[in-house]
Design an enzyme around this catalytic site. Sequence first.
Site, PDB file in Angstrom:
ATOM      1  N   GLU A  60       7.354   2.306  15.271  1.00  0.00           N
ATOM      2  CA  GLU A  60       8.189   2.731  14.153  1.00  0.00           C
ATOM      3  C   GLU A  60       8.227   4.249  14.112  1.00  0.00           C
ATOM      4  OE1 GLU A  60       6.424   0.364  10.725  1.00  0.00           O
ATOM      5  OE2 GLU A  60       8.490  -0.343  10.733  1.00  0.00           O
TER       6      GLU A  60
ATOM      7  N   GLU B 146       3.671  -4.502  12.364  1.00  0.00           N
ATOM      8  CA  GLU B 146       2.664  -3.456  12.143  1.00  0.00           C
ATOM      9  C   GLU B 146       1.545  -4.100  11.344  1.00  0.00           C
ATOM     10  OE1 GLU B 146       2.721  -0.612  13.508  1.00  0.00           O
ATOM     11  OE2 GLU B 146       4.833  -0.350  14.044  1.00  0.00           O
TER      12      GLU B 146
ATOM     13  N   CYS C  98      -3.905   1.169   6.839  1.00  0.00           N
ATOM     14  CA  CYS C  98      -4.198   0.533   8.134  1.00  0.00           C
ATOM     15  C   CYS C  98      -4.894   1.512   9.060  1.00  0.00           C
ATOM     16  CB  CYS C  98      -2.930   0.077   8.837  1.00  0.00           C
ATOM     17  SG  CYS C  98      -1.748  -0.694   7.790  1.00  0.00           S
TER      18      CYS C  98
ATOM     19  N   ASN D  23       0.808  -1.232   0.000  1.00  0.00           N
ATOM     20  CA  ASN D  23       0.000   0.000   0.000  1.00  0.00           C
ATOM     21  C   ASN D  23       0.837   1.277   0.000  1.00  0.00           C
ATOM     22  OD1 ASN D  23       0.658  -0.535   2.717  1.00  0.00           O
ATOM     23  ND2 ASN D  23      -1.167   0.533   3.455  1.00  0.00           N
TER      24      ASN D  23
END
Length: 503
Positions: free
Chosen positions: A482, A268, A303, A171
């Site tokens: 992150e 993630e 997400c 993505n």
Amino acid sequence: MLDRPHPTPATPSADPFALAKALSGLHFIGGAYVPARSGKTFAVVNPATGIEVARAAEGDAADVDAAVTNAAKAQKEWAKMPARKRGALVHQCAALLQEHVDELGRLIALETGKALRTESRVEANVVADVFEFFGGLGSELKGESVPFAPNVLSVTVREPLGVVGAIIPWNVPMLLMALKVAPALVAGNAVVVKSAEEAPLAVLRICEIMNRVLPPDVFNMVSGFGPECGAPLVAHPLVKKVTFTGSVETGKIIYRAAAEKLIPVTLELGGKSPMIVFADCDFDKTVSGALTSMRFTRQGQSCTAASRIYVERPIFDRFVTAMKDAVNGMVMGDPLDEKTDIGTIISQGQFDKVKGFIAEGAATAGATAHVCSRMPEDPALKKGLFLQPVIFTGLTRESRLVQEEIFGPVTVIQPFDDPEAVLAEANDSDYGLAASLWTNNLKVGLDLAHRLEAGLVQINQNLVVQANLSYGGVKQSGLGKEASLEAMLEHFTHKKTIMVNMR
Ligand code: ADP
Ligand code: MG
């Protein structure tokens, strides 16, 4: 700067089609583009036309082994370089990446179908920003002195982990690669990236750009399918850490494989992010905030997409109407056209999956599917994976559309009457990645922000991941952070204690 031959143009190219062809069939191993050892390739398709634009190297365990073995050798020297010098090199990569923003933007638009102006060029810019941010953090790899006893000097030092395996999805592949690679390298690790099968080209292009500055072998990339190419990377004995962004299901497979080797992971995973709108919000700002929160310009393939929107009842109808009008004003079309706001879904598989959710929602008693925007008229795009954004009303928490991650341009708006009830609904989710609250009553906003189960809560904005701010979810949304200094220190180094008895 190192000067090595490479098969792709070193100067920005306006033609992503030519660049895609030039990158065909290649991994990046040992500072050079090399074909798969098996010679196998698979198709990379432009989702706006359905036409194949390149082949990707179909990597397997042999390619992975070559990349990891090279990386492990290079890592030893790389770790000896002063941390600030490593950072300076990563900083130089940032400057080069900035020069290639337009080229990288076009290439990622071609392979993912994300619109150039609203998404793809933006992603390329953020990549340069992430490299710049981490490039400045070399001196922060500090340890501590620890009080123990007057005659004993006790200190901690930060050491790199070794070879990091980074597995990324399609993505925002360049951004997610950057969030893993830049901190891992500055911390003194070497990296092997496994790109996503749907979008291997732009990240492959970046390899040559980084290679102009970095020593060969510290950065390698293989492309291929998950079980054949990703799994051997996780399992390789010389890989000492895995950082992954993708689905919950694959994240758990990777976590189990890492457990066999007892190595750390950062995961993630998905999200089902609530957006809570109070009647006292700044209405227009909140409506445009909902469009960005829902990532309609990325076809909702995020997400953190605000796929559950809760609106306080007094402004519910007005909000739904305003949102429909706003999405109707967005232009769907050729991702490479500067006028386009919304491009395509990534692949036929995702397209069918999202359509399935829409059909199920539309068939639910009491639900209304508000289909927005217009299909592009250009006949060249008639086979493109264009999907009109859909805003649902009349669905409730039992619906699969409210519970599951759709990863498409579909959001559900529900009314609420009471802050406590909406908090309970927002937290009634397997996921816990992000959330946003829209209100001018900061007392209520801050109270809910503290009680929402999410890694990132924003009030009166809903920005995408930002350098310097820790990003990562709770519950099924993953493990670890992150994008921040904390992420680099906690996830790409380990702390060693050294004690000296001075008596
Ligand atoms: P999706 O298939 O829905 O896009 P995934 O989480 O399966 O999402 O894919 C994200 C990344 O993980 C991709 O690069 C994919 O190739 C990789 N992957 C998939 N399965 C595995 C696996 N078993 N081991 C390692 N990597 C995998
Ligand atoms: Mg998969």
